[in-house]
Design a protein around this motif. Structure first.
Motif: not given
Length: 273
Positions: A21-22, A15-16, A9-13
């Motif tokens: 930002i991009v 990445l999102l 969940g942290v990794r997905s957050g």
């Protein structure tokens, strides 16, 4: 909840968040251009000076901008039709025939977008200057076809990959000629894709600047006209022109994407049945 799920969940957050930002970095200048095109103040500043359409009115009343827009639309329409036709014929030859040097043929057909546009512009200026096309609408269309045709070819070739290779031989065995088969089977099968290719190539041509800057001469397209406006004093009309160009481009691309996605969904349902 396990540690693995928390980590996922942290990794997905993250990445999102990074994706956000991009996208913000990419679209913030576009958003600010559109926002300040409606600003009543002459200079880009905060706080906002109030809502106004005066800069759009000034753009539409500018003869040079109207002429540039007209040239861009004519060139985009001509380039789209010719590019889609050339892209279709190139893709069909690759799909239907087997011959020596086919890889070289496809590499050359897909080469133009990989060439730096400055080099392409200089080459087009030199070549068209010798044959008397430089500075003409026909020269602009020819130059844009070189850039746009590979996009149409790639899109059409992807769709041809879904065409059953036995359909055409079956039609030939039943007495249909090659041209009849092409007209009655292949072209209807490619109908939505051909329309999407028209829109994509029109968008590429409408936005193209560098080659048009080299060879347009007095027949300026809208992007070239915008550069000429920037070389003088900075005017808020630039924001209005930019917003209009972005609206046209995004409309063409979004429509093409919608048509292509609907066609893919229909093909998926046909395979499922």
């Amino acid at each position: 909840m396990t540690r693995a799920r928390i980590a996922d969940g942290v990794r997905s957050g993250l990445l999102l968040a990074w994706l956000g930002i991009v996208f913000a970095f990419i679209f913030a200048p576009i958003a600010s251009t559109i926002l300040f095109s409606f600003n009543a103040d002459r200079f880009v500043s905060l706080p906002w000076g109030g809502f106004s359409l005066q800069w759009y009115e000034a753009v539409l009343n500018d003869e040079s901008v109207r002429r540039g827009l007209s040239n861009s639309l004519i060139v985009a329409a001509g380039s789209a039709v010719l590019s889609t036709f050339i892209g279709f014929t190139t893709a069909y030859v690759d799909y239907r025939f087997r011959f020596f040097g086919k890889r070289v043929y496809m590499a050359l057909a897909a080469l133009p977008p990989t060439v730096p546009v400055v080099i392409m512009g200089v080459a087009m200026l030199t070549f068209q200057g010798r044959i008397g096309l430089s500075g003409t609408i026909f020269g602009l269309i020819a130059a844009h076809v070189v850039i746009c045709a590979p996009f149409a070819m790639a899109l059409i070739r992807m769709r041809l990959a879904d065409l059953d290779p036995d359909l055409e031989p079956a039609a030939w065995n039943l007495g249909a000629g090659q041209w009849t088969t092409l007209r009655e089977i292949v072209v209807p099968f490619l109908g939505p894709t051909l329309f999407a290719a028209l829109l994509i190539t029109a968008s590429v041509s409408f936005d193209e600047f560098m080659i048009a800057w080299f060879i347009s001469g007095l027949n300026e397209t809208l992007p070239v006209r915008v550069l000429a406006m920037l070389q003088g004093q900075v005017s808020p009309r630039i924001n209005a022109v930019g917003a209009m160009v972005f609206a046209v481009s995004i409309l063409l691309v979004a429509t093409a994407q919608f048509i292509a996605s609907r066609r893919l969904a229909a093909a998926g349902r046909e395979k499922a049945q």
